[in-house]
Design an enzyme around this catalytic site. Structure first.
Site, mmCIF file in Angstrom:
data_model
loop_
_atom_site.group_PDB
_atom_site.id
_atom_site.type_symbol
_atom_site.label_atom_id
_atom_site.label_comp_id
_atom_site.label_asym_id
_atom_site.label_seq_id
_atom_site.Cartn_x
_atom_site.Cartn_y
_atom_site.Cartn_z
ATOM 1 N N LEU A 1 37.857 61.051 38.939
ATOM 2 C CA LEU A 1 36.588 60.505 39.382
ATOM 3 C C LEU A 1 35.674 60.547 38.175
ATOM 4 O O LEU A 1 34.927 61.492 37.987
ATOM 5 C CB LEU A 1 35.986 61.366 40.510
ATOM 6 N N GLY A 2 35.764 59.564 37.299
ATOM 7 C CA GLY A 2 34.975 59.511 36.061
ATOM 8 C C GLY A 2 33.537 59.817 36.354
ATOM 9 O O GLY A 2 33.014 60.835 35.950
ATOM 10 N N THR A 3 32.905 58.974 37.036
ATOM 11 C CA THR A 3 31.717 59.244 37.848
ATOM 12 C C THR A 3 30.354 59.393 37.251
ATOM 13 O O THR A 3 30.148 59.902 36.157
ATOM 14 C CB THR A 3 31.954 60.540 38.672
ATOM 15 N N SER A 4 29.405 58.909 38.094
ATOM 16 C CA SER A 4 28.013 59.312 37.946
ATOM 17 C C SER A 4 27.586 59.734 39.344
ATOM 18 O O SER A 4 27.670 58.942 40.276
ATOM 19 C CB SER A 4 27.162 58.123 37.510
#
Lengths: 247, 226
Positions: free
Chosen positions: A16-19
Site C-alpha cells: 500500500l504505497g499510499t497517502s
C-alpha cells in the site's frame, strides 16, 4: 530496491504505497486515503479502500504491506467486537489504538505496517492516533502517513489550524484533506487513483468519494524552453460526491 | 453471476510440463477458485479449504459463503508469510449474492468486479479495462473472459494451450472445460516412422524372460476374518 525500500517489503508482497491522513475537528474526525495498491510497478488494485472499519465509530487508515495491515486490522476488529460484548459498551479510540500498538510493537520485526487510528468516543470525543513502523503510539490533532505523506508535511504544517468547528470547517477540512491528498498523489508514484474519505461523528459515519478526474489540480508543470507557458489555475472545487451513509 | 477463466499451461521453468491442466479448482458447489503460482501450492491449498468449507457448512447448517473461503485462504497464506506460492482468484455466488476476490501469496485480498492474476495478468487486465461494463449478460461476460485469457495465451510465454471457463449463478454452476482450443496441433503431413529394416542387423536372438512359472493361490477364496 526503489524508493519504497524503507517499508522493508519482501519481493512480491503487495504494497500500500499510499497517502493517508486523519484530522480531528470539533465534532469528529475526517480520515482520507488514496486508492492505489502496487506489486512492484504494477498496480494490483486502483480502487482500494484503505479506510478500514474496526468499530462503529473507529476506523483505521492502512499503509505499508497490504497483507500485514489487513491481518492486523482483522485481529483488531475481532478484538473490539469481543470487547463490546464483554464490556457492554463501545471501546474508546484509545483502546483501539492500544490494541493496534500492541500488535505492531510486539511483532515489529515481522510487520511492515504504518497505521493511523481515528474515531469518536463518548469519553474524549474525536481523536487521532498515529502508529508508525516501529509501533509507537502518538496522539496528534492531525496525522499523515504512507510514502506520499513525505511530500505534504510542509503543506499540512502550513495549513492546519486549531479549533476548527463543525459546519464551516467540514467543507474546509474536506478541501484541505483532499488538497493534501491530491498533492501527495500527484508527486508520489505509489499513490494515486481516487480519494476516499470518511467523516466520523457521534451520529454517523459519512463516506465520501472523489473520482480521479475530479481531483483538484495544482501546478502540473510545463516545458519552459520554447513553448509558451500555460498557467494552471489552482482550483480547489472538488465536487465531492457523498456516498451511502452509515449509522 | 460470476464468471472465471483460466489457461491450461503448467510450466517447469522453460518447459511445458502439462499442456492441458485444470486451473479452476472446486471449493464448493457454487464457489470456484482459479490458481496461479506454484501448482502444488494452489492444488493443495484449494483442496484443504474446500474440505474445511464442507465441514463448516455442515457445522453451521447454512450454505457456504465466498467470504468464508476467502478468510480461510488469506489467514492460511498469511500464516505462511508468502512461502505458499498461491495467487488465487476466488469467485462464487452465495446467499448474499455474487462475489469476486483476489488473494495474493502473502495473504492480502482485494474485492473487485474484475480481476486477473498470474504471469499473463497484465495482458488479461488490459482486455478487461477496455471491455468490462457493469451488469454484463452471460454471453458478453463469457466472451470477455475468453478474450482476456486469449490475450494471456498469445502474449505471455507462461500461459498457453486452451481456455477453461466457469460460469456460476445462484442456481447453477457450469464448468466449461476447454471451451476454446486455439492451439490444436496441426495434422502431421506424413507418417514419420522408420521402415522395418532401416537399421541393418547381423544376428537375431529371442529369449523368453519368463524361465519358470508356478501359480500358487494364497489365503483361500474368502476374506480372512480371524
Amino acid at each position: 530496491m526503489d524508493h519504497i525500500d524503507f517499508n522493508r517489503l519482501k519481493t512480491g508482497e503487495v504494497n500500500l504505497g499510499t497517502s493517508i491522513m486523519a484530522v480531528q475537528f470539533d465534532g469528529g474526525v475526517v480520515i482520507g486515503a488514496d486508492s492505489r495498491t502496487t506489486t512492484g510497478s504494477y498496480i494490483a488494485n486502483r480502487v482500494t479502500d484503505k479506510l478500514t472499519h474496526v468499530h462503529d465509530r473507529i476506523y483505521c487508515c492502512r499503509s505499508g504491506s497490504a497483507a500485514d495491515t489487513q491481518a492486523v486490522a482483522d485481529i483488531v476488529h475481532y478484538s473490539l467486537q469481543m470487547y463490546s460484548q464483554t464490556a457492554s459498551e463501545p471501546p474508546s479510540v484509545h483502546h483501539a489504538a492500544s490494541v493496534f500498538q500492541k500488535l505492531c510493537y510486539e511483532n515489529k520485526d515481522q510487520l511492515s505496517a504504518g497505521i493511523i487510528v481515528a474515531g469518536w468516543d463518548k469519553e474524549v470525543g474525536p481523536s487521532v492516533y498515529n502508529i508508525p513502523l516501529g509501533g509507537g503510539l502518538f496522539r496528534q490533532p492531525w496525522a499523515i502517513g504512507g510514502s506520499g505523506s513525505t511530500y505534504v508535511y510542509g503543506y499540512c504544517d502550513a495549513t492546519y489550524q486549531e479549533g476548527w468547528g463543525r459546519d464551516e470547517t467540514v467543507n474546509f477540512v474536506k478541501n484541505s484533506r483532499v488538497a493534501a491528498l491530491a498533492l501527495a498523489m500527484s508527486r508520489d508514484g505509489s499513490s494515486g487513483g481516487v480519494i476516499r474519505m470518511c467523516v466520523i461523528t457521534e451520529d454517523k459515519v459519512e463516506r465520501l468519494f472523489v473520482p480521479g478526474d475530479e481531483l483538484p489540480k495544482f501546478w502540473e508543470g510545463h516545458e519552459v524552453l520554447g513553448a509558451p507557458a500555460l498557467k494552471k489555475h489552482s482550483g480547489v472545487d472538488t465536487g465531492i460526491v457523498p456516498m451511502a451513509v452509515e449509522v | 453471476m460470476t464468471s472465471l477463466g483460466a489457461d491450461t499451461r503448467a510450466t517447469e521453468g522453460p518447459i511445458v510440463a502439462d499442456k492441458n491442466c485444470e486451473k479452476i479448482h472446486h471449493i464448493t458447489e457454487s464457489i470456484r477458485c482459479c490458481g496461479a503460482g506454484t501448482a502444488a501450492d494452489t492444488e493443495f491449498t484449494t483442496a484443504l479449504i474446500s474440505s474445511n468449507m464442507e465441514l463448516h457448512a455442515l457445522s453451521t447448517g447454512s450454505k457456504p459463503r465466498v467470504v468464508t473461503a476467502m478468510t480461510m485462504l488469506k489467514q492460511m497464506l498469511f500464516r505462511y508469510q508468502g512461502q505458499v506460492g498461491a495467487a488465487l482468484v476466488l469467485g462464487g455466488v452465495d446467499a448474499t449474492g455474487p462475489h469476486l476476490f483476489t488473494i495474493h501469496p502473502h495473504g492480502s485480498t482485494d474485492k473487485l468486479p474484475y480481476v486477473t492474476m498470474g504471469s499473463g495478468s497484465l495482458a488479461a487486465m488490459a482486455v478487461f479495462e477496455s471491455g468490462w461494463r457493469a451488469n454484463m449478460e452471460r454471453e458478453d461476460a463469457l466472451n470477455l473472459v475468453k478474450a482476456a485469457i486469449s490475450a494471456g495465451i498469445f502474449n505471455d510465454l507462461g500461459s498457453g494451450s486452451n481456455i477453461d471457463a466457469c460460469i456460476i449463478t445462484a442456481s447453477h454452476t457450469e464448468m466449461l472445460r476447454n471451451v476454446e482450443m486455439p492451439n490444436m496441433r496441426v495434422q502431421k503431413e506424413r507418417k514419420y516412422a522408420f521402415r522395418r529394416g532401416t537399421t541393418a542387423w547381423k544376428t537375431e536372438n529371442v529369449r523368453d524372460l519368463v524361465v519358470n512359472e508356478q501359480i500358487t493361490f494364497v489365503g483361500g477364496d474368502a476374506m480372512d476374518t480371524t
